[in-house]
Design an enzyme around this catalytic site. Structure first.
Site, PDB file in Angstrom:
ATOM      1  N   LYS A 196       0.838  -1.201   0.000  1.00 26.89           N
ATOM      2  CA  LYS A 196       0.000   0.000   0.000  1.00 26.89           C
ATOM      3  C   LYS A 196       0.875   1.254   0.000  1.00 26.89           C
ATOM      4  CE  LYS A 196      -3.528  -2.370   2.766  1.00 26.89           C
ATOM      5  NZ  LYS A 196      -4.251  -2.376   4.063  1.00 26.89           N
ATOM      6  N   GLY A 237      -7.761  -4.163   2.269  1.00 32.56           N
ATOM      7  CA  GLY A 237      -8.919  -4.081   3.144  1.00 32.56           C
ATOM      8  C   GLY A 237      -8.530  -4.241   4.603  1.00 32.56           C
ATOM      9  N   ALA A 269      -2.688  -7.981  10.474  1.00 33.60           N
ATOM     10  CA  ALA A 269      -1.985  -9.259  10.643  1.00 33.60           C
ATOM     11  C   ALA A 269      -2.209  -9.862  12.019  1.00 33.60           C
ATOM     12  CB  ALA A 269      -0.490  -9.059  10.380  1.00 33.60           C
ATOM     13  N   LYS A 324      -5.451   6.316   1.466  1.00 35.63           N
ATOM     14  CA  LYS A 324      -6.051   6.394   2.802  1.00 35.63           C
ATOM     15  C   LYS A 324      -4.974   6.559   3.870  1.00 35.63           C
ATOM     16  CE  LYS A 324      -5.411   2.260   5.113  1.00 35.63           C
ATOM     17  NZ  LYS A 324      -4.220   1.881   4.390  1.00 35.63           N
ATOM     18  N   ASP A 326     -10.771  -0.028   4.992  1.00 39.65           N
ATOM     19  CA  ASP A 326      -9.382   0.104   5.442  1.00 39.65           C
ATOM     20  C   ASP A 326      -9.166   1.423   6.172  1.00 39.65           C
ATOM     21  OD1 ASP A 326      -6.844  -0.845   5.765  1.00 39.65           O
ATOM     22  OD2 ASP A 326      -6.274  -0.767   3.664  1.00 39.65           O
ATOM     23  N   SER A 352      -2.594   1.103  15.164  1.00 40.76           N
ATOM     24  CA  SER A 352      -2.383   1.791  13.887  1.00 40.76           C
ATOM     25  C   SER A 352      -1.166   2.711  13.941  1.00 40.76           C
ATOM     26  CB  SER A 352      -3.619   2.596  13.512  1.00 40.76           C
ATOM     27  OG  SER A 352      -3.345   3.439  12.409  1.00 40.76           O
TER      28      SER A 352
END
Length: 307
Positions: free
Chosen positions: A87, A115, A119, A170, A223, A233
């Site tokens: 990404k 999406g 993990a 994103k 996502d 995140s």
């Protein structure tokens, strides 16, 4: 139908590579390949491991895709399904999907998985979800068959470029949401930024040749919300750190990209991929990456302009 006799080669032994290995090892024969980032030493010659493989998963960043896909194309085994999960943009501002189209074309089935598929969750037995954007209907069916009866639930799409841009961009917007969070601007602002970012993302996806609706798919909306709200995140934490004056995660380290969103914004600006004045949230985030002074007032000013 996937069988235990089929061979899957996974490039990359990071968290995502290990997750895919665990997800698929009970369905088919899985091998892994990696190389030392400092010495360049490979665990085995890629071309040797690629021979007779039916599935190839690139669980590596965007940067090496050009080189790796050139090698794959030169040693392409018959009937290969090639997938990427990267990404980001490479140094020339190209997406992994653009590199796949360039090097693989119609020579094999290929696609991208984007999406909510963190993990850690998948590795711990929780479900994940992805848009399997493929270069044809057959490739899409093969992707869904590959992950059938696993914890990763895949929806099929033909919008490879739209899915790539949605998933990649994103990562630019999420740090802005993190900045608002770190500044204590409240839940209402977060909800508004998510909505405004999606509207802007849909316009960019369409401009880049994709379907605007893909911005609202698992590759975009799914996502974005996951990354903006997940406790683990990195992209949201980056924005929160910036709000507290900590810009240490912005810089590359020894040539390695530490934040895909920061690098993506820089590549978009460097290569003139978008007229930034047309996309004020993207432009603001890029500007804050460059100089985060007066962050709160600049964000509030932008919110007023978007009304």
């Amino acid at each position: 139908m996937v069988t235990r006799d089929e061979r899957c080669l996974i490039l990359g032994r990071g968290a995502m590579g290990r997750m895919f290995e665990g997800l698929l090892r009970h369905r088919l024969h899985v091998e892994t390949w990696d190389r030392d980032p400092d010495s360049g030493t490979e665990t085995a010659p890629l071309e040797n491991q690629l021979a007779d493989a039916q599935v190839l998963i690139l669980a590596v960043p965007a940067k090496p895709h050009d080189e790796l896909l050139r090698r794959v194309a030169a040693a392409l085994p018959e009937g290969l399904l090639c997938l990427t999960i990267a990404k980001g943009l490479d140094g020339e501002g190209r997406t992994p999907v653009q590199r796949m189209a360039e090097h693989l074309g119609e020579a094999c089935d290929w696609g991208a998985l984007y999406g909510p598929m963190i993990a850690r969750d998948l590795s711990e037995g929780r479900p994940g979800f992805a848009l399997g954007a493929a270069n044809g209907d057959v490739a899409g069916e093969r992707i869904q068959s590959l992950f059938a009866k696993t914890r990763l639930h895949v929806q099929a799409s033909r919008d490879t470029h739209g899915a790539a841009w949605a998933a990649i961009l994103k990562n630019v917007y999420v740090p802005l949401i993190g900045m608002a969070q770190g500044l204590g601007m409240g839940d209402n602002v977060r909800g508004y930024l998510v909505t405004a970012a999606l509207a802007e993302l849909a316009r960019i996806v369409e401009r880049m040749g994709g379907d605007a609706a893909t911005a609202y798919s698992l590759a975009g909306l799914g996502d974005l919300v996951t990354t903006a709200t997940s406790l683990s995140s990195h992209h949201r934490s980056l924005g929160e750190d910036m709000a507290q004056g900590d810009r240490s995660m912005l810089a590359d380290k020894n040539g390695y990209i530490r934040s895909e969103g920061v690098h993506t914004a820089a590549m978009v600006a460097k290569h003139g991929l978008l007229p930034l004045d047309d996309y004020p949230l993207f432009a603001l985030t890029h500007a804050l990456f460059e100089d985060s002074s007066d962050m709160e007032s600049r964000i509030l000013s932008m919110l007023g302009q978007l009304e």
